[in-house]
Scaffold this motif. Structure first.
Motif, short mmCIF file in Angstrom:
data_model
loop_
_atom_site.label_atom_id
_atom_site.label_comp_id
_atom_site.label_asym_id
_atom_site.label_seq_id
_atom_site.Cartn_x
_atom_site.Cartn_y
_atom_site.Cartn_z
N TYR A 172 0.83 -1.22 0.00
CA TYR A 172 0.00 0.00 0.00
C TYR A 172 0.85 1.26 0.00
N ILE A 173 1.79 1.32 0.95
CA ILE A 173 2.63 2.51 1.06
C ILE A 173 3.45 2.67 -0.22
N GLY A 174 4.04 1.58 -0.71
CA GLY A 174 4.86 1.63 -1.91
C GLY A 174 4.10 2.21 -3.09
N PRO A 193 10.47 -7.36 -3.43
CA PRO A 193 11.01 -8.71 -3.66
C PRO A 193 10.09 -9.64 -4.47
N GLU A 194 8.78 -9.36 -4.47
CA GLU A 194 7.84 -10.31 -5.08
C GLU A 194 7.80 -10.18 -6.60
N PRO A 195 7.17 -11.18 -7.27
CA PRO A 195 7.05 -11.11 -8.73
C PRO A 195 6.08 -10.03 -9.20
N VAL A 311 -7.65 -7.10 10.89
CA VAL A 311 -7.79 -6.30 9.66
C VAL A 311 -7.12 -4.95 9.89
N GLU A 312 -6.23 -4.57 8.97
CA GLU A 312 -5.47 -3.32 9.13
C GLU A 312 -5.96 -2.25 8.17
N HIS A 313 -7.25 -1.98 8.18
CA HIS A 313 -7.80 -0.98 7.26
C HIS A 313 -8.79 -0.08 7.98
P1 NAD Z 1 2.17 -3.94 3.08
O1 NAD Z 1 2.12 -5.17 3.89
O2 NAD Z 1 0.98 -3.52 2.30
O3 NAD Z 1 3.35 -4.07 2.03
C1 NAD Z 1 4.66 -4.35 2.37
C2 NAD Z 1 5.44 -4.67 1.10
O4 NAD Z 1 6.84 -4.63 1.31
C3 NAD Z 1 5.13 -6.02 0.54
O5 NAD Z 1 5.07 -5.98 -0.85
C4 NAD Z 1 6.34 -6.82 1.08
O6 NAD Z 1 6.56 -8.03 0.55
C5 NAD Z 1 7.43 -5.82 0.79
N1 NAD Z 1 8.70 -6.07 1.48
C6 NAD Z 1 8.89 -6.74 2.62
N2 NAD Z 1 10.21 -6.70 2.94
C7 NAD Z 1 10.85 -5.99 1.99
C8 NAD Z 1 12.20 -5.58 1.77
N3 NAD Z 1 13.17 -5.93 2.62
N4 NAD Z 1 12.47 -4.82 0.69
C9 NAD Z 1 11.50 -4.46 -0.17
N5 NAD Z 1 10.22 -4.81 -0.01
C10 NAD Z 1 9.90 -5.56 1.06
O7 NAD Z 1 2.63 -2.78 4.10
P2 NAD Z 1 2.84 -1.21 3.89
O8 NAD Z 1 2.62 -0.84 2.48
O9 NAD Z 1 4.13 -0.88 4.54
O10 NAD Z 1 1.66 -0.59 4.76
C11 NAD Z 1 1.77 -0.50 6.18
C12 NAD Z 1 0.40 -0.42 6.83
O11 NAD Z 1 -0.31 0.72 6.39
C13 NAD Z 1 -0.48 -1.61 6.57
O12 NAD Z 1 -1.21 -1.85 7.75
C14 NAD Z 1 -1.44 -1.12 5.53
O13 NAD Z 1 -2.69 -1.78 5.60
C15 NAD Z 1 -1.57 0.34 5.90
N6 NAD Z 1 -1.90 1.15 4.71
C16 NAD Z 1 -3.05 0.91 4.05
C17 NAD Z 1 -3.37 1.65 2.94
C18 NAD Z 1 -4.66 1.35 2.23
O14 NAD Z 1 -5.43 0.55 2.72
N7 NAD Z 1 -4.92 1.99 1.07
C19 NAD Z 1 -2.50 2.64 2.49
C20 NAD Z 1 -1.32 2.85 3.17
C21 NAD Z 1 -1.02 2.10 4.29
#
Ligand code: NAD
Ligand code: FDA
Length: 433
Positions: A172-174, A193-195, A311-313
């Motif tokens: 999400y953040i990315g 890291p994922e595909p 649930v984190e939303h």
């Molecule tokens: P996320 O779990 O959505 O994504 C994390 C990502 O980082 C995944 O793709 C993961 O595999 C990857 N990753 C893990 N280790 C890594 C590494 N070493 N290098 C590169 N990539 C790596 O978490 P997030 O995006 O950090 O979000 C944090 C929180 O904020 C969550 O609770 C999320 O629900 C919340 N959030 C939600 C929204 C939304 O709902 N629209 C928006 C922003 C944030």
């Protein structure tokens, strides 16, 4: 001397704000409720931070997005809390919770007593320093959880005009941060890291659209590798990101979004936990009498699927808070409320895109609609089918009516005759339910 309240909400985020509104709706006497938060501001709609807060033109700022504007409700300004006699205890970190003694202690040594506690501490981010990534403590490596984080990032975006950013993480953040950095005319590379991006939810077909769309907007996507180190300049500011595959990327700004964890450590050993969160019943009551947990920290019975989930939303943060307060107030009158019967709802917005998802992303999937990232009329979606029933639905660029229709599908779980038929019917399948 300890301060005493009938109700204390620990945490001042989304859940806290919606809980306060529900207490006020249900009837609250002045001085009965306190919200204790380590943030410096009254509860606000956290989703704004990764979106309009960072816009180059007319960015959103407080008091504009205090709760409950995110769900079309009244905006609760700090004066509202004062009028209702709700004590907002801000910039106060609770460092000790003694659930048996019904007391909380702050970093400044103050003690707060309560009759009923609502735990609403939300989540914190994983930091690359937690994993021992070399150089990860350099300046201009940012995380995003609260307004203070967003302000620091905003300043850096202004200071590094037309600079380069590396976004670590494809969740999400990315995705939201890569988009908003591009809007600020920053050169953006995304590394994960994922595909494909957002693997927690997206299928390969869904992700292909977003990756194509982002690439067209100039975001460089680097998949299948991670950041293993950073170099910095003589000011200690980040300069390069070293990837595991050997590549090195220049960076003026790094934004990290590699997931988070619920903040439950204050209560370790004092309350039952499950699936990384605090275990609750359908009224958000924990294993400890008079202690409730809501929002990101709660692992609650998801009735629709017959299992415990966390649930984190934001939608769940709002609704769980309201449910807990209704249950607390009803129990005081010897009454009960209906069990929480939640339909998971997630959404995101970036560039001129907007998607919604309802239900459960398990089973087989079908993709429907126009998912060509170059198409001006892109509109597409996915259904998830388990045991012959449609259990989840995703839609990009839906109208309010269409989004309502996919929500209904996920709730009703209609049978699907064949995957091919479902793919052919697409959105019109939802329209018939
Ligand atoms: P996320 O779990 O959505 O994504 C994390 C990502 O980082 C995944 O793709 C993961 O595999 C990857 N990753 C893990 N280790 C890594 C590494 N070493 N290098 C590169 N990539 C790596 O978490 P997030 O995006 O950090 O979000 C944090 C929180 O904020 C969550 O609770 C999320 O629900 C919340 N959030 C939600 C929204 C939304 O709902 N629209 C928006 C922003 C944030
Ligand atoms: P929340 O994190 O909102 O609040 C927790 C509060 O507790 C904070 O004020 C914190 O400072 C405080 N606290 C914690 N420990 C404490 C202690 N020891 N002492 C005092 N105070 C303490 N979801 C979604 O559905 N759509 C979206 O678009 C987004 N966008 C989004 C963007 C960004 C940048 C983030 C970080 C998150 C999202 N989310 C989201 C997720 C959503 O915001 C999240 O699920 C809710 O804010 C959770 O609400 P809570 O009240 O549980 O925690």
């Amino acid at each position: 001397m300890a301060k005493s309240f009938k109700y204390v909400i620990l945490g001042g985020g989304v859940s806290a704000g919606y809980a306060a509104r529900e207490f006020a709706n249900q009837g609250l006497k002045p001085g009965e409720l306190a919200i204790i938060s380590n943030e410096a501001v009254a509860p606000y709609e956290r989703p704004a931070l990764s979106k309009a807060y960072l816009f180059p033109e007319s960015p959103a700022r407080l008091p504009g997005f205090h709760v409950c504007v995110g769900s079309g409700g009244e905006r609760l300004l700090p004066e509202w809390y004062k009028e209702k006699g709700i004590e907002l205890i801000l910039s106060t970190e609770i460092v000790k919770a003694d659930l048996a003694a019904k007391s909380l202690t702050s970093a400044g040594g103050e003690t707060f007593k309560y009759q009923t506690l609502i735990i609403a501490t939300g989540s914190t981010v994983f930091r690359l320093t937690d994993f021992g990534v070399q150089g990860a403590d350099a300046k201009n490596i940012f995380y995003l959880r609260d307004v203070a984080d967003a302000d620091k990032l905003y300043e850096a975006i202004k200071a590094k005009k037309n600079g380069k950013a590396v976004v670590v993480g494809g969740g999400y953040i990315g995705l939201e941060l890569s988009a908003v950095l591009r809007l600020n005319n920053i050169d953006v590379s995304m590394v994960y890291p994922e595909p494909w991006c957002m693997p927690r939810l997206f299928t390969a077909g869904i992700a292909a659209f977003y990756e194509g769309y982002y690439a067209n907007k100039g975001v460089k996507i680097i998949k299948g590798t991670v950041a293993v180190g950073f170099t910095s300049d003589s000011n200690g500011e980040v300069k390069e990101v070293k990837l595991k595959d050997g590549r090195v990327l220049e960076a003026d700004i790094v934004v990290v979004g590699v997931g988070g964890r619920p903040l439950t450590s204050l209560f370790k050993g004092q309350v039952e936990e499950e699936k990384g969160g605090i275990k609750t019943d359908a009224f958000f009551k924990t294993s400890v009498p008079d202690v409730y947990a809501v929002g990101d920290v709660a692992t609650f019975p998801l009735k629709l699927y017959g299992e415990l989930r966390r649930v984190e939303h934001v939608d769940h943060a709002r609704k769980s808070a309201e449910q807990a307060v209704k249950a607390i107030k009803a129990s005081e009158d010897g009454k009960t409320v209906e069990e929480y019967d939640y339909l998971p709802y997630f959404y995101s917005r970036s560039f001129d895109l907007s998607w919604q998802f309802y239900g459960d992303n398990v089973g087989d999937t079908v993709l429907f609609g126009d998912n060509n990232p170059e198409s001006p009329n892109h509109k597409f979606g996915s259904y998830w089918i388990k045991d012959g029933k449609v259990v989840g639905a995703f839609l990009e660029s839906g109208t309010p009516e269409e989004n309502k229709a996919i929500a209904k599908v996920a709730r009703v779980q209609p049978p699907a005759e064949s995957l091919d038929q479902l793919a052919k019917e697409g959105l019109s399948f939802a329209g018939k339910i």
